[in-house]
Motif scaffolding. Structure first.
Motif, PDB file in Angstrom:
ATOM      1  N   ALA A   1       0.805  -1.243   0.083  1.00  0.00           N
ATOM      2  CA  ALA A   1      -0.046   0.037  -0.072  1.00  0.00           C
ATOM      3  C   ALA A   1       0.702   1.294   0.161  1.00  0.00           C
ATOM      4  O   ALA A   1       0.254   2.543   0.125  1.00  0.00           O
ATOM      5  N   SER A   2       2.055   1.232  -0.273  1.00  0.00           N
ATOM      6  CA  SER A   2       2.839   2.249  -0.154  1.00  0.00           C
ATOM      7  C   SER A   2       2.695   3.081  -1.227  1.00  0.00           C
ATOM      8  O   SER A   2       3.050   4.551  -1.242  1.00  0.00           O
TER       9      SER A   2
ATOM     10  N   GLY B   1       1.122   3.641  -5.779  1.00  0.00           N
ATOM     11  CA  GLY B   1       0.431   2.961  -6.738  1.00  0.00           C
ATOM     12  C   GLY B   1      -1.168   2.537  -6.563  1.00  0.00           C
ATOM     13  O   GLY B   1      -1.706   3.333  -5.817  1.00  0.00           O
TER      14      GLY B   1
ATOM     15  N   ILE C   1       4.537  -5.113   6.658  1.00  0.00           N
ATOM     16  CA  ILE C   1       4.449  -6.362   5.995  1.00  0.00           C
ATOM     17  C   ILE C   1       5.429  -6.641   4.685  1.00  0.00           C
ATOM     18  O   ILE C   1       5.104  -5.866   3.716  1.00  0.00           O
ATOM     19  N   ASP C   2       6.552  -7.506   4.730  1.00  0.00           N
ATOM     20  CA  ASP C   2       7.051  -7.847   3.511  1.00  0.00           C
ATOM     21  C   ASP C   2       6.537  -9.068   3.215  1.00  0.00           C
ATOM     22  O   ASP C   2       6.878 -10.137   3.966  1.00  0.00           O
ATOM     23  N   VAL C   3       5.970  -9.328   2.178  1.00  0.00           N
ATOM     24  CA  VAL C   3       5.381 -10.584   1.689  1.00  0.00           C
ATOM     25  C   VAL C   3       6.297 -11.888   1.533  1.00  0.00           C
ATOM     26  O   VAL C   3       5.908 -13.105   1.501  1.00  0.00           O
TER      27      VAL C   3
ATOM     28  N   ASN D   1      -2.106  -7.197  -3.251  1.00  0.00           N
ATOM     29  CA  ASN D   1      -1.670  -6.421  -4.084  1.00  0.00           C
ATOM     30  C   ASN D   1      -0.047  -6.061  -4.380  1.00  0.00           C
ATOM     31  O   ASN D   1       0.185  -5.720  -5.626  1.00  0.00           O
ATOM     32  N   ALA D   2       0.626  -6.571  -3.393  1.00  0.00           N
ATOM     33  CA  ALA D   2       2.246  -6.209  -3.491  1.00  0.00           C
ATOM     34  C   ALA D   2       2.389  -7.072  -4.598  1.00  0.00           C
ATOM     35  O   ALA D   2       2.270  -8.060  -5.252  1.00  0.00           O
TER      36      ALA D   2
ATOM     37  N   MET E   1      -4.527  -9.175  -7.067  1.00  0.00           N
ATOM     38  CA  MET E   1      -4.246  -8.056  -8.045  1.00  0.00           C
ATOM     39  C   MET E   1      -3.624  -8.745  -9.203  1.00  0.00           C
ATOM     40  O   MET E   1      -2.341  -9.176  -9.220  1.00  0.00           O
ATOM     41  N   SER E   2      -4.210  -9.234 -10.307  1.00  0.00           N
ATOM     42  CA  SER E   2      -3.506  -9.663 -11.589  1.00  0.00           C
ATOM     43  C   SER E   2      -3.230  -8.482 -12.267  1.00  0.00           C
ATOM     44  O   SER E   2      -2.837  -7.516 -12.165  1.00  0.00           O
ATOM     45  N   SER E   3      -3.544  -9.017 -13.644  1.00  0.00           N
ATOM     46  CA  SER E   3      -2.850  -7.955 -14.721  1.00  0.00           C
ATOM     47  C   SER E   3      -3.569  -8.618 -16.074  1.00  0.00           C
ATOM     48  O   SER E   3      -3.817  -9.760 -16.217  1.00  0.00           O
TER      49      SER E   3
ATOM     50  N   TYR F   1       7.246 -11.523 -15.503  1.00  0.00           N
ATOM     51  CA  TYR F   1       6.044 -11.020 -15.033  1.00  0.00           C
ATOM     52  C   TYR F   1       4.646 -11.753 -15.482  1.00  0.00           C
ATOM     53  O   TYR F   1       3.995 -11.948 -14.679  1.00  0.00           O
TER      54      TYR F   1
ATOM     55  N   LYS G   1       1.881 -13.739 -13.255  1.00  0.00           N
ATOM     56  CA  LYS G   1       0.563 -13.319 -13.116  1.00  0.00           C
ATOM     57  C   LYS G   1      -0.171 -14.475 -13.827  1.00  0.00           C
ATOM     58  O   LYS G   1      -1.733 -14.765 -13.509  1.00  0.00           O
TER      59      LYS G   1
ATOM     60  N   GLY H   1      -5.184  -3.448 -16.940  1.00  0.00           N
ATOM     61  CA  GLY H   1      -4.331  -2.998 -17.890  1.00  0.00           C
ATOM     62  C   GLY H   1      -3.161  -2.241 -17.539  1.00  0.00           C
ATOM     63  O   GLY H   1      -2.537  -2.336 -16.521  1.00  0.00           O
TER      64      GLY H   1
ATOM     65  N   THR I   1       1.457   4.161 -12.533  1.00  0.00           N
ATOM     66  CA  THR I   1       2.104   4.132 -11.212  1.00  0.00           C
ATOM     67  C   THR I   1       3.634   3.748 -11.517  1.00  0.00           C
ATOM     68  O   THR I   1       4.071   3.442 -12.379  1.00  0.00           O
TER      69      THR I   1
END
Ligand SMILES: NC(=O)c1ccc[n+]([C@@H]2O[C@H](COP(=O)([O-])OP(=O)(O)OC[C@H]3O[C@@H](n4cnc5c(N)ncnc54)[C@H](OP(=O)(O)O)[C@@H]3O)[C@@H](O)[C@H]2O)c1
Length: 284
Positions: free
Chosen positions: A12-13, A15, A57-59, A87-88, A135-137, A150, A154, A181, A185
């Motif tokens: 959440a930092s 984008g 939190i670092d995933v 989302n990360a 959060m995909s893409s 990447y 995804k 799309g 960010t």
């Protein structure tokens, strides 16, 4: 309107994650904003209500995920979590022939293993009727050259989300993927910086082999930024998933993602390769 519903958002930092945190906060949710730097949490707090709580939190680090789980359990108490927004993410790019495997691992550590680590840690806190939003893409539906790492991450996230959705149906937890799309960010600038450094370290003949392709992909990426949507638009869709009575499995966001998901993905392979080669301006 304030809500008693707690929503954890990883990354959440900046984008999309920051836009989601601020938008959901404005809607009255109790946002637990996942950040890795204290300063990023403080910056979010300045722009939000008192309801928003930054959580470190670092995933990719199991200690960090476990500490976040403890901290969040104290905050939510018996109320549990209503939403988990995975989302990360990072974007690793480069020609697969020469991509250092550690780079591929780094990509999957954040976007794939990190996502599952967070799901495993927080599933017990998710209440019935709760939602996991991954959060995909558009890159989870169509793979371009040079963004193989990447896109691979995804595609994996899409498959894992499909399995998870079916596995969690009896528990009354909904799993949805959001597929934006191009979004304005810092992710692509961050990615291009590390890719340029990585390419510069590759042997000369590999650099020569892929130079024109790398240039074409960079040009196409810059061109497509003209159609990029704002992170706030993605945040609006995340809010829609949280409010839906029965959330859908997939939410496409943006015209480019719509074209990728509804058209390009279904083209016969040879035709798709031809279309992408021409659209990107790849050497033939
Ligand atoms: N921008 C696009 O065009 C686009 C399109 C489709 C999908 N997406 C997806 O949207 C998501 C957010 O990306 P964005 O575009 O908003 O990029 P961004 O501004 O670069 O945000 C990425 C976020 O992920 C965090 N992150 C990175 N590594 C992490 C880790 N190990 N543990 C926890 N957090 C970590 C970053 O935190 P730090 O600041 O601490 O590094 C940052 O908060 C990603 O999953 C991305 O794949 C983006």
């Amino acid at each position: 309107m304030t809500s008693t519903k707690h929503i954890l958002i990883t990354g959440a930092s900046s984008g999309i994650g920051a836009a989601c945190a601020l938008h959901l906060d404005r809607l009255g949710y109790r946002v637990l904003a996942g950040v890795r730097q204290e300063a990023d949490g403080a910056a979010l707090k300045e722009r939000s209500s008192d309801r928003l709580t930054p959580v470190n939190i670092d995933v990719t680090k199991s200690d960090s995920v476990a500490n976040a789980r403890e901290a969040i359990a104290e905050i939510t108490g018996d109320g549990g979590l209503f939403g988990l927004v995975n989302n990360a993410g990072i974007a690793v790019a480069g020609p697969l022939e020469a991509l250092p495997l550690d780079e591929l691992r780094r990509q999957f550590e954040v976007n794939v293993f990190g996502m599952i680590a967070v799901v495993q840690a927080f599933l017990p806190s998710l209440i019935r009727g709760g939602r996991i939003i991954n959060m995909s893409s558009a890159s989870g539906r169509v793979a371009f050259p040079f963004v193989g790492p990447y896109a691979g991450s995804k595609f994996a996230l899409e498959a894992l989300s499909d399995s998870l959705r079916l596995e969690l149906r009896p528990s009354g937890i909904f799993v949805s993927v959001v597929e934006p799309g191009m979004v304005t960010t810092p992710i692509w600038e961050r990615s291009m910086e590390t890719t340029r450094d990585m390419l510069a370290d590759l042997p000369g003949e590999i650099q020569d082999k892929y130079r024109s392709m790398a240039d074409a992909v960079e040009r196409a990426a810059k061109k497509s930024m003209r159609y990029a949507i704002s992170p706030e638009r993605v945040a609006g869709v995340v809010a829609m998933v949280l409010r839906a009575r029965r959330p859908r499995a997939r939410y496409i966001v943006g015209i480019d993602s719509m074209i990728a998901s509804r058209v390009v993905r279904f083209l016969p392979d040879r035709l798709r390769d031809w279309v992408l080669t021409r659209a990107i301006g790849l050497p033939r």
